[in-house]
Design a protein around this motif. Structure first.
Motif, PDB file in Angstrom:
ATOM      1  N   SER A   1       0.848  -1.188   0.000  1.00  0.00           N
ATOM      2  CA  SER A   1       0.000   0.000   0.000  1.00  0.00           C
ATOM      3  C   SER A   1       0.888   1.244   0.000  1.00  0.00           C
ATOM      4  O   SER A   1       1.755   1.395   0.862  1.00  0.00           O
ATOM      5  CB  SER A   1      -0.908   0.007   1.235  1.00  0.00           C
ATOM      6  OG  SER A   1      -1.643   1.208   1.307  1.00  0.00           O
ATOM      7  N   LYS A   2       0.665   2.110  -0.979  1.00  0.00           N
ATOM      8  CA  LYS A   2       1.454   3.343  -1.095  1.00  0.00           C
ATOM      9  C   LYS A   2       0.512   4.541  -1.163  1.00  0.00           C
ATOM     10  O   LYS A   2      -0.498   4.507  -1.870  1.00  0.00           O
ATOM     11  CB  LYS A   2       2.330   3.306  -2.353  1.00  0.00           C
ATOM     12  CG  LYS A   2       3.409   2.231  -2.338  1.00  0.00           C
ATOM     13  CD  LYS A   2       4.112   2.140  -3.685  1.00  0.00           C
ATOM     14  CE  LYS A   2       3.202   1.513  -4.727  1.00  0.00           C
ATOM     15  NZ  LYS A   2       3.863   1.385  -6.043  1.00  0.00           N
ATOM     16  N   ARG A   3       0.867   5.568  -0.428  1.00  0.00           N
ATOM     17  CA  ARG A   3       0.064   6.792  -0.434  1.00  0.00           C
ATOM     18  C   ARG A   3       0.976   7.978  -0.723  1.00  0.00           C
ATOM     19  O   ARG A   3       2.021   8.130  -0.089  1.00  0.00           O
ATOM     20  CB  ARG A   3      -0.655   6.964   0.910  1.00  0.00           C
ATOM     21  CG  ARG A   3      -1.581   8.159   0.986  1.00  0.00           C
ATOM     22  CD  ARG A   3      -2.557   8.007   2.153  1.00  0.00           C
ATOM     23  NE  ARG A   3      -1.879   7.899   3.435  1.00  0.00           N
ATOM     24  CZ  ARG A   3      -1.592   8.941   4.220  1.00  0.00           C
ATOM     25  NH1 ARG A   3      -1.911  10.177   3.846  1.00  0.00           N
ATOM     26  NH2 ARG A   3      -0.994   8.750   5.393  1.00  0.00           N
ATOM     27  N   TYR A   4       0.582   8.773  -1.686  1.00  0.00           N
ATOM     28  CA  TYR A   4       1.335   9.956  -2.080  1.00  0.00           C
ATOM     29  C   TYR A   4       0.487  11.204  -1.866  1.00  0.00           C
ATOM     30  O   TYR A   4      -0.754  11.143  -1.913  1.00  0.00           O
ATOM     31  CB  TYR A   4       1.698   9.913  -3.571  1.00  0.00           C
ATOM     32  CG  TYR A   4       2.698   8.860  -3.969  1.00  0.00           C
ATOM     33  CD1 TYR A   4       4.012   9.199  -4.291  1.00  0.00           C
ATOM     34  CD2 TYR A   4       2.334   7.516  -4.059  1.00  0.00           C
ATOM     35  CE1 TYR A   4       4.935   8.231  -4.683  1.00  0.00           C
ATOM     36  CE2 TYR A   4       3.248   6.535  -4.446  1.00  0.00           C
ATOM     37  CZ  TYR A   4       4.538   6.915  -4.758  1.00  0.00           C
ATOM     38  OH  TYR A   4       5.445   5.957  -5.141  1.00  0.00           O
TER      39      TYR A   4
ATOM     40  N   ARG B   1      -8.026  11.882  -4.369  1.00  0.00           N
ATOM     41  CA  ARG B   1      -9.016  12.769  -3.753  1.00  0.00           C
ATOM     42  C   ARG B   1      -8.348  14.089  -3.378  1.00  0.00           C
ATOM     43  O   ARG B   1      -7.183  14.121  -2.967  1.00  0.00           O
ATOM     44  CB  ARG B   1      -9.667  12.131  -2.525  1.00  0.00           C
ATOM     45  CG  ARG B   1      -8.755  11.891  -1.341  1.00  0.00           C
ATOM     46  CD  ARG B   1      -9.479  11.155  -0.221  1.00  0.00           C
ATOM     47  NE  ARG B   1      -8.600  10.898   0.911  1.00  0.00           N
ATOM     48  CZ  ARG B   1      -8.687  11.529   2.081  1.00  0.00           C
ATOM     49  NH1 ARG B   1      -9.634  12.439   2.286  1.00  0.00           N
ATOM     50  NH2 ARG B   1      -7.863  11.234   3.072  1.00  0.00           N
ATOM     51  N   VAL B   2      -9.087  15.150  -3.536  1.00  0.00           N
ATOM     52  CA  VAL B   2      -8.592  16.479  -3.190  1.00  0.00           C
ATOM     53  C   VAL B   2      -8.667  16.664  -1.679  1.00  0.00           C
ATOM     54  O   VAL B   2      -9.710  16.431  -1.063  1.00  0.00           O
ATOM     55  CB  VAL B   2      -9.411  17.573  -3.903  1.00  0.00           C
ATOM     56  CG1 VAL B   2      -8.972  18.962  -3.431  1.00  0.00           C
ATOM     57  CG2 VAL B   2      -9.244  17.465  -5.420  1.00  0.00           C
TER      58      VAL B   2
ATOM     59  N   GLY C   1      -5.482  28.657  -6.340  1.00  0.00           N
ATOM     60  CA  GLY C   1      -5.599  28.027  -7.646  1.00  0.00           C
ATOM     61  C   GLY C   1      -4.918  26.684  -7.770  1.00  0.00           C
ATOM     62  O   GLY C   1      -4.894  26.082  -8.851  1.00  0.00           O
ATOM     63  N   ARG C   2      -4.360  26.181  -6.673  1.00  0.00           N
ATOM     64  CA  ARG C   2      -3.719  24.871  -6.669  1.00  0.00           C
ATOM     65  C   ARG C   2      -4.501  23.927  -5.756  1.00  0.00           C
ATOM     66  O   ARG C   2      -5.234  24.367  -4.886  1.00  0.00           O
ATOM     67  CB  ARG C   2      -2.270  24.955  -6.197  1.00  0.00           C
ATOM     68  CG  ARG C   2      -1.312  25.665  -7.150  1.00  0.00           C
ATOM     69  CD  ARG C   2       0.112  25.490  -6.669  1.00  0.00           C
ATOM     70  NE  ARG C   2       1.092  25.967  -7.636  1.00  0.00           N
ATOM     71  CZ  ARG C   2       1.796  27.089  -7.496  1.00  0.00           C
ATOM     72  NH1 ARG C   2       1.626  27.834  -6.404  1.00  0.00           N
ATOM     73  NH2 ARG C   2       2.670  27.447  -8.411  1.00  0.00           N
ATOM     74  N   ALA C   3      -4.276  22.631  -5.956  1.00  0.00           N
ATOM     75  CA  ALA C   3      -4.936  21.621  -5.125  1.00  0.00           C
ATOM     76  C   ALA C   3      -3.904  20.692  -4.507  1.00  0.00           C
ATOM     77  O   ALA C   3      -2.921  20.315  -5.146  1.00  0.00           O
ATOM     78  CB  ALA C   3      -5.919  20.806  -5.963  1.00  0.00           C
ATOM     79  N   LEU C   4      -4.139  20.350  -3.248  1.00  0.00           N
ATOM     80  CA  LEU C   4      -3.385  19.300  -2.574  1.00  0.00           C
ATOM     81  C   LEU C   4      -4.177  18.012  -2.761  1.00  0.00           C
ATOM     82  O   LEU C   4      -5.337  17.933  -2.341  1.00  0.00           O
ATOM     83  CB  LEU C   4      -3.216  19.624  -1.094  1.00  0.00           C
ATOM     84  CG  LEU C   4      -2.545  18.547  -0.247  1.00  0.00           C
ATOM     85  CD1 LEU C   4      -1.085  18.370  -0.638  1.00  0.00           C
ATOM     86  CD2 LEU C   4      -2.649  18.890   1.247  1.00  0.00           C
ATOM     87  N   VAL C   5      -3.569  17.023  -3.392  1.00  0.00           N
ATOM     88  CA  VAL C   5      -4.285  15.806  -3.771  1.00  0.00           C
ATOM     89  C   VAL C   5      -3.570  14.584  -3.199  1.00  0.00           C
ATOM     90  O   VAL C   5      -2.344  14.491  -3.242  1.00  0.00           O
ATOM     91  CB  VAL C   5      -4.390  15.684  -5.310  1.00  0.00           C
ATOM     92  CG1 VAL C   5      -5.116  14.400  -5.712  1.00  0.00           C
ATOM     93  CG2 VAL C   5      -5.104  16.896  -5.888  1.00  0.00           C
ATOM     94  N   GLU C   6      -4.367  13.661  -2.665  1.00  0.00           N
ATOM     95  CA  GLU C   6      -3.845  12.371  -2.227  1.00  0.00           C
ATOM     96  C   GLU C   6      -4.008  11.375  -3.367  1.00  0.00           C
ATOM     97  O   GLU C   6      -5.075  11.292  -3.982  1.00  0.00           O
ATOM     98  CB  GLU C   6      -4.611  11.875  -1.010  1.00  0.00           C
ATOM     99  CG  GLU C   6      -4.197  10.485  -0.539  1.00  0.00           C
ATOM    100  CD  GLU C   6      -5.134   9.938   0.524  1.00  0.00           C
ATOM    101  OE1 GLU C   6      -4.779  10.068   1.712  1.00  0.00           O
ATOM    102  OE2 GLU C   6      -6.212   9.414   0.165  1.00  0.00           O
ATOM    103  N   PHE C   7      -2.937  10.635  -3.651  1.00  0.00           N
ATOM    104  CA  PHE C   7      -2.962   9.606  -4.687  1.00  0.00           C
ATOM    105  C   PHE C   7      -2.641   8.256  -4.064  1.00  0.00           C
ATOM    106  O   PHE C   7      -1.697   8.137  -3.282  1.00  0.00           O
ATOM    107  CB  PHE C   7      -1.918   9.905  -5.772  1.00  0.00           C
ATOM    108  CG  PHE C   7      -2.248  11.084  -6.647  1.00  0.00           C
ATOM    109  CD1 PHE C   7      -3.097  10.950  -7.725  1.00  0.00           C
ATOM    110  CD2 PHE C   7      -1.678  12.322  -6.394  1.00  0.00           C
ATOM    111  CE1 PHE C   7      -3.390  12.030  -8.550  1.00  0.00           C
ATOM    112  CE2 PHE C   7      -1.958  13.412  -7.203  1.00  0.00           C
ATOM    113  CZ  PHE C   7      -2.820  13.270  -8.280  1.00  0.00           C
TER     114      PHE C   7
END
Length: 217
Positions: free
Chosen positions: A85-88, A133-134, A140-146
């Protein structure tokens, strides 16, 4: 020295918080790579640890290394079976629509003499899937989890650009360079082991993210 970057350590595994800018493999043009630091990561063993997977040079965060050949083989098999499991987390130059979802976009390599090689959408390429998911938006930028379900080269970077329409901030290949570097961080990694506790590590929040207004959530 990377001794202060250790996130997990036992007799068969080591997870470090790889700094952005450090290549895992020795660059063809020469220069410092992870190999130059391995002697400082033996922790009493004669054998140097070996990286089980790869992070791009400009990506920071959790990198798993094995401490013996048998463990290395088991860990590689776990990656191949999709058990890791990897989360970025990443900052994107733009705000994706929808807030969350899954990107299912096969990838292939293209190359030109002028621009070199890069990965792109290719129906005949290797399957690549990423949940996203955001987490926050700012200026104007988003922090997103991948959460990638596969481990293709440049997967998150291409899925951000071609799947969400917003490149990773500072991406020198798929976006535009940024003085703070590329805003992609492997924040967590876990791997189950039979008869032993899981390998589990979480990397500290990067200062370069905070400098763009995104503090740890």
């Amino acid at each position: 020295m990377l001794g202060e970057h250790v996130l997990f350590l036992d007799g068969e595994a080591l997870v470090i918080d790889k700094p952005a800018g450090l290549a895992v493999d020795p660059p063809r043009a020469g220069g410092i790579s992870l190999e130059n630091h391995l002697a400082s990561l033996t922790f009493g063993f004669r054998r140097w640890p070996v990286a089980v997977h790869r992070l791009d040079r400009d990506t920071s965060g959790c990198l798993l290394l094995s401490r013996n050949p048998k463990a290395h083989a088991r860990f590689q098999q776990a990656f191949e079976r999709g058990e890791v499991s990897k989360r970025y987390v990443a900052i994107l130059d733009g705000v994706p629509e929808g807030g969350s979802g899954t990107i299912d976009l096969p990838l292939g390599k293209v190359s030109t003499a002028e621009a070199g090689w890069r990965m792109t959408r290719d129906p005949r390429g290797k399957a690549a899937r990423t949940d996203w998911r955001v987490l926050a938006t700012h200026d104007g930028r988003a922090l997103v989890e991948f959460r990638p379900a596969t481990g293709r080269t440049h997967q998150i970077r291409v899925h951000a650009l071609e799947g969400l329409g917003a490149p990773v901030t500072g991406d020198p290949v798929y976006g535009a360079k940024h003085d703070g570097g590329m805003m992609l961080h492997a924040i967590a990694l876990s791997l189950p082991r039979a008869g032993k506790a899981d390998i589990a590590a979480e990397a500290p929040w990067p200062a370069r993210f905070a400098a763009l207004g995104f503090a740890a959530g």
